[in-house]
Design an enzyme around this catalytic site. Structure first.
Site, PDB file in Angstrom:
ATOM      1  N   HIS A 299     -11.431  -6.365   8.165  1.00  0.00           N
ATOM      2  CA  HIS A 299     -12.321  -6.122   6.843  1.00  0.00           C
ATOM      3  C   HIS A 299     -13.744  -5.512   7.201  1.00  0.00           C
ATOM      4  CE1 HIS A 299      -9.561  -9.520   5.906  1.00  0.00           C
ATOM      5  NE2 HIS A 299      -9.896  -9.166   4.773  1.00  0.00           N
TER       6      HIS A 299
ATOM      7  N   GLU B 218       0.751  -1.098   0.111  1.00  0.00           N
ATOM      8  CA  GLU B 218      -0.061   0.037   0.121  1.00  0.00           C
ATOM      9  C   GLU B 218       0.747   1.268  -0.110  1.00  0.00           C
ATOM     10  OE1 GLU B 218      -2.437  -3.407   0.981  1.00  0.00           O
ATOM     11  OE2 GLU B 218      -0.822  -2.581   1.699  1.00  0.00           O
TER      12      GLU B 218
END
Length: 422
Positions: free
Chosen positions: A224, A153
């Site tokens: 998540h 990322e």
């Protein structure tokens, strides 16, 4: 929740005498005790089990959202095209029925077709990504404009900032908002500060858009289901946007890609396939940093954004039936910099405000909205009750009880009643 299995219950009961004193619990193993145990086990086996994703059978408020009837979605072409924010050429066009991930895909395809400087990249985006938001874009527009990246990322964000500084309009995907933290340094210390740091030299990362799925789905747990939007609202130089529907997602995403500010575009993943509506087929933008009044009312203002708006609508509809009041509902859409004028004007009218968001309550968007309301002298003197916040608890998102962490219809309804009765 799932009840204990007959086997686990049997084991628990038969183990107890080994941990307790003497013969007080020997009755379990008499004839009468065996009959009671058999009855208990039979009851456990015959009781219907309710999984975490279903609602209680006698629920009156916390019912599943019916996306096929909610007034927050445009179910006909007419309602979609009469949106006053749409440009005239779009309002005279056609619509197509889409869910939210299809609307995102349509916006990305439009941006790629109209502007050669648009690039789309991230982990697995070439084959469509986890949620298929980038499906078929690589085949249509080529691997040099839609491509996969390594699983880093920080690297994705650093590359995107460099591309934006060189005049491109990169759309970088973070696969889940939960994974953005390694890229936080790049977003905060580079993307947000680039224009300020470069001054009159004119370079910036203004063409950067960062997409990320966010929020709960009922079983995402620690990694998540997070809603980290308030972290980015603390950073000057970034715009933070969250759409509530497919029509909104397409228009806001196109506006974000064409914007000359870095934009963090957060997509409620639970809506990807659930929210379906008629979406204009043409290319259009919706205004950034402009809230939308979804429903007029004179007694309470409810402010929210993203998926909780559907819970707010259900709660206010019930409150209006039960209490005979009028509730005004506002969608912030852009949560930084947010539209203070629309919110303040509403609260000056109603005198009461409830702010709802899925992210945890501490230092959240609700805290900022509440502070701005009470700091504005003209609005403060109109308040009839303290500003209420309905939000996620200050805990990590649990797995088994995830639904109890996010605001539900009952909590919103109770807070509407609370501010009305103050």
């Amino acid at each position: 929740m799932r009840g204990p299995s007959a086997l686990s219950l049997s084991r628990a009961l038969t183990r107890r005498p080994h941990h307790l004193h003497h013969y007080h619990h020997r009755a379990l193993f008499t004839t009468r005790g065996q009959q009671q145990l058999a009855a208990l086990l039979t009851s456990s086996l015959n009781t219907p089990k309710r999984t975490y994703s279903t609602h209680p059978p006698n629920a009156k408020l916390n019912l599943p959202t019916d996306y096929s009837t909610t007034p927050l979605l445009c179910h006909t072409t007419t309602t979609a095209l009469t949106n006053p924010e749409l440009p005239p050429e779009t309002r005279n066009g056609t619509t197509k029925r889409m869910n939210l991930f299809q609307a995102v895909n349509d916006a990305l395809a439009t941006a790629l077709a109209e502007d050669e400087s648009v690039l789309i990249f991230g982990e697995d985006v070439a084959f469509g990504g986890v949620f298929r938001c980038t499906g078929k874009l690589a085949e249509t527009y080529g691997a040099d404009r839609v491509f996969n990246t390594p699983l880093t990322e920080q690297g994705i964000m650093g590359f995107a900032i460099g591309a934006a500084a060189e005049g491109m309009r990169p759309v970088a995907e973070i696969q889940f908002a939960d994974y953005v933290y390694p890229a936080f340094d790049q977003l905060v210390n580079e993307a947000a500060k680039y224009r300020y740091r470069d001054g009159a030299c004119g370079r910036s990362a203004g063409g950067l858009t960062v997409r990320m799925p966010c929020g709960g789905v009922g079983h995402g747990a620690l990694y998540h289901s997070q809603s980290p939007e308030s972290l980015f609202t603390h950073i000057p130089g970034l715009r933070v946007v969250m759409p509530r529907s497919p029509l909104q997602a397409k228009g806001l995403l196109l506006a974000a890609i064409r914007s000359n500010d870095p934009v963090v575009f957060m997509e409620p993943k639970i809506l990807y396939r659930a929210a379906v509506e008629q979406v204009p087929a043409g290319s259009y933008e919706l205004p950034l940093s402009k809230a939308e009044v979804l429903k007029k009312g004179d007694d309470v203002t409810v402010v929210s954004y993203g998926q909780p708006l559907y819970k707010c609508m259900a709660a206010l509809e019930q409150a209006e039936r039960d209490l005979g009041v009028g509730v005004e509902l506002i969608d912030l859409r852009t949560i930084y910099p947010w539209d203070k004028e629309t919110v303040l004007n509403s609260v000056r009218k109603t005198g009461r405000c409830v702010v709802v968001h899925e992210a945890m309550v501490n230092a959240g968007v609700g805290a900022e909205v509440a502070a701005v309301i009470q700091e504005d002298a003209e609005t403060f003197v109109r308040l009839e009750a303290p500003v209420a916040r309905v939000a996620g608890w200050s805990i990590h998102t649990p797995l088994s009880y995830e639904q109890f962490n996010a605001p539900d219809v009952a909590r919103i309804y109770d807070n509407i009643k609370k501010v009305l009765g103050f």
